[in-house]
Design a protein around this motif. Structure first.
Motif, PDB file in Angstrom:
ATOM      1  N   MET A 120       0.828  -1.212   0.000  1.00  0.00           N
ATOM      2  CA  MET A 120       0.000   0.000   0.000  1.00  0.00           C
ATOM      3  C   MET A 120       0.861   1.260   0.000  1.00  0.00           C
ATOM      4  SD  MET A 120      -3.187  -1.215   2.343  1.00  0.00           S
ATOM      5  CE  MET A 120      -3.991   0.363   2.222  1.00  0.00           C
ATOM      6  N   ASN A 121       2.139   1.108  -0.303  1.00  0.00           N
ATOM      7  CA  ASN A 121       3.078   2.207  -0.459  1.00  0.00           C
ATOM      8  C   ASN A 121       3.232   3.043   0.818  1.00  0.00           C
ATOM      9  OD1 ASN A 121       4.985   3.412  -2.075  1.00  0.00           O
ATOM     10  ND2 ASN A 121       3.579   4.993  -2.795  1.00  0.00           N
ATOM     11  N   GLY A 122       3.108   2.395   1.961  1.00  0.00           N
ATOM     12  CA  GLY A 122       3.370   3.046   3.234  1.00  0.00           C
ATOM     13  C   GLY A 122       4.627   2.485   3.867  1.00  0.00           C
ATOM     14  N   CYS A 123       5.559   2.060   3.048  1.00  0.00           N
ATOM     15  CA  CYS A 123       6.726   1.306   3.501  1.00  0.00           C
ATOM     16  C   CYS A 123       7.624   2.072   4.467  1.00  0.00           C
ATOM     17  CB  CYS A 123       7.548   0.836   2.303  1.00  0.00           C
ATOM     18  SG  CYS A 123       6.576  -0.120   1.117  1.00  0.00           S
ATOM     19  N   VAL A 183       3.219  -1.026   9.485  1.00  0.00           N
ATOM     20  CA  VAL A 183       2.333  -1.556   8.476  1.00  0.00           C
ATOM     21  C   VAL A 183       1.251  -0.500   8.228  1.00  0.00           C
ATOM     22  CG1 VAL A 183       0.562  -3.343   8.094  1.00  0.00           C
ATOM     23  CG2 VAL A 183       2.766  -3.959   9.078  1.00  0.00           C
ATOM     24  N   SER A 184       0.728  -0.447   7.014  1.00  0.00           N
ATOM     25  CA  SER A 184      -0.336   0.507   6.726  1.00  0.00           C
ATOM     26  C   SER A 184      -1.647  -0.222   6.471  1.00  0.00           C
ATOM     27  CB  SER A 184       0.044   1.374   5.521  1.00  0.00           C
ATOM     28  OG  SER A 184       0.275   0.594   4.378  1.00  0.00           O
ATOM     29  N   PHE A 185      -2.734   0.511   6.729  1.00  0.00           N
ATOM     30  CA  PHE A 185      -4.055   0.000   6.383  1.00  0.00           C
ATOM     31  C   PHE A 185      -4.981   1.154   6.071  1.00  0.00           C
ATOM     32  CE2 PHE A 185      -4.947   0.527  10.949  1.00  0.00           C
ATOM     33  CZ  PHE A 185      -6.275   0.961  10.962  1.00  0.00           C
ATOM     34  N   GLY A 186      -6.035   0.840   5.345  1.00  0.00           N
ATOM     35  CA  GLY A 186      -7.032   1.840   4.988  1.00  0.00           C
ATOM     36  C   GLY A 186      -8.418   1.333   5.299  1.00  0.00           C
ATOM     37  N   GLN A 209     -12.432   1.801   4.135  1.00  0.00           N
ATOM     38  CA  GLN A 209     -13.308   2.282   3.076  1.00  0.00           C
ATOM     39  C   GLN A 209     -14.687   1.680   3.236  1.00  0.00           C
ATOM     40  OE1 GLN A 209     -11.390   0.995  -0.592  1.00  0.00           O
ATOM     41  NE2 GLN A 209     -11.160   3.144  -1.155  1.00  0.00           N
ATOM     42  N   SER A 210     -15.684   2.462   2.850  1.00  0.00           N
ATOM     43  CA  SER A 210     -17.049   1.974   2.772  1.00  0.00           C
ATOM     44  C   SER A 210     -17.830   2.974   1.931  1.00  0.00           C
ATOM     45  CB  SER A 210     -17.667   1.857   4.174  1.00  0.00           C
ATOM     46  OG  SER A 210     -18.910   1.222   4.121  1.00  0.00           O
ATOM     47  N   PRO A 211     -18.771   2.507   1.116  1.00  0.00           N
ATOM     48  CA  PRO A 211     -19.541   3.434   0.291  1.00  0.00           C
ATOM     49  C   PRO A 211     -20.193   4.536   1.142  1.00  0.00           C
ATOM     50  CG  PRO A 211     -19.979   1.188  -0.384  1.00  0.00           C
ATOM     51  CD  PRO A 211     -19.171   1.116   0.887  1.00  0.00           C
ATOM     52  N   GLY A 212     -20.058   5.772   0.681  1.00  0.00           N
ATOM     53  CA  GLY A 212     -20.665   6.900   1.372  1.00  0.00           C
ATOM     54  C   GLY A 212     -19.892   7.370   2.596  1.00  0.00           C
ATOM     55  N   ARG A 213     -18.727   6.794   2.831  1.00  0.00           N
ATOM     56  CA  ARG A 213     -17.906   7.164   3.987  1.00  0.00           C
ATOM     57  C   ARG A 213     -16.530   7.623   3.525  1.00  0.00           C
ATOM     58  NH1 ARG A 213     -19.346   5.707   8.898  1.00  0.00           N
ATOM     59  NH2 ARG A 213     -21.272   4.558   9.116  1.00  0.00           N
ATOM     60  N   ALA A 214     -15.884   8.407   4.366  1.00  0.00           N
ATOM     61  CA  ALA A 214     -14.516   8.834   4.095  1.00  0.00           C
ATOM     62  C   ALA A 214     -13.606   7.615   4.006  1.00  0.00           C
ATOM     63  CB  ALA A 214     -14.030   9.769   5.206  1.00  0.00           C
ATOM     64  N   THR A 215     -12.536   7.758   3.253  1.00  0.00           N
ATOM     65  CA  THR A 215     -11.471   6.756   3.223  1.00  0.00           C
ATOM     66  C   THR A 215     -10.371   7.256   4.150  1.00  0.00           C
ATOM     67  OG1 THR A 215     -11.979   6.068   0.971  1.00  0.00           O
ATOM     68  CG2 THR A 215      -9.755   5.618   1.773  1.00  0.00           C
ATOM     69  N   CYS A 216      -9.955   6.429   5.087  1.00  0.00           N
ATOM     70  CA  CYS A 216      -8.913   6.792   6.051  1.00  0.00           C
ATOM     71  C   CYS A 216      -7.702   5.891   5.835  1.00  0.00           C
ATOM     72  CB  CYS A 216      -9.422   6.622   7.481  1.00  0.00           C
ATOM     73  SG  CYS A 216     -10.852   7.639   7.863  1.00  0.00           S
ATOM     74  N   PHE A 217      -6.506   6.488   5.888  1.00  0.00           N
ATOM     75  CA  PHE A 217      -5.270   5.749   5.669  1.00  0.00           C
ATOM     76  C   PHE A 217      -4.377   5.900   6.892  1.00  0.00           C
ATOM     77  CE2 PHE A 217      -0.920   5.281   3.941  1.00  0.00           C
ATOM     78  CZ  PHE A 217      -1.042   4.032   3.360  1.00  0.00           C
ATOM     79  N   PHE A 218      -3.917   4.773   7.420  1.00  0.00           N
ATOM     80  CA  PHE A 218      -3.079   4.729   8.616  1.00  0.00           C
ATOM     81  C   PHE A 218      -1.744   4.079   8.276  1.00  0.00           C
ATOM     82  CE2 PHE A 218      -7.453   4.686   9.910  1.00  0.00           C
ATOM     83  CZ  PHE A 218      -7.517   5.438  11.068  1.00  0.00           C
TER      84      PHE A 218
END
Length: 110
Positions: free
Chosen positions: A42-45, A49-52, A54-63
């Motif tokens: 996920m290019n968070g090297c 570790v990174s994770f995101g 997602q859900s329809p109609g909701r913000a996408t959050c990246f950690f």
């Protein structure tokens, strides 16, 4: 049932040790409410570790900088906060524990 939350998690940096996280999510949420989707990278090297989220109609959050084993409780708490927040926009991240400092970015829902 509402649309599922997809938890995209990088498996490239830690070898995908997710059994305990899967079990914790299965205990905390109704079946199918949260789905773990393993991603090769996920290019968070710089801060594995990174994770995101997602859900329809909701913000996408990246950690980034998350340990999928020692941060299990905070990941579950963050999922609860994400589901509780209007359109996934978590205003008060204190319930997310350490993960509130791991949030790299969020994108508003379409």
């Amino acid at each position: 049932m509402s649309d599922p939350v997809l938890l995209h998690i990088c498996q490239g940096c830690d070898g995908g040790q997710l059994a305990e996280l899967r079990a914790a999510i299965d205990r905390a949420f109704t079946k199918g409410r949260v789905q773990i989707v393993e991603q090769q990278c996920m290019n968070g090297c710089a801060k594995p570790v990174s994770f995101g989220l997602q859900s329809p109609g909701r913000a996408t959050c990246f950690f980034a900088g998350v340990d999928p084993q020692s941060d299990i409780a905070d990941i579950v708490a963050t999922l609860h906060a994400y589901l509780k927040a209007p359109r996934g926009w978590i205003e008060d991240a204190r319930p997310c524990g350490r993960l509130r400092f791991c949030l790299v970015g969020r994108v508003p829902a379409l």
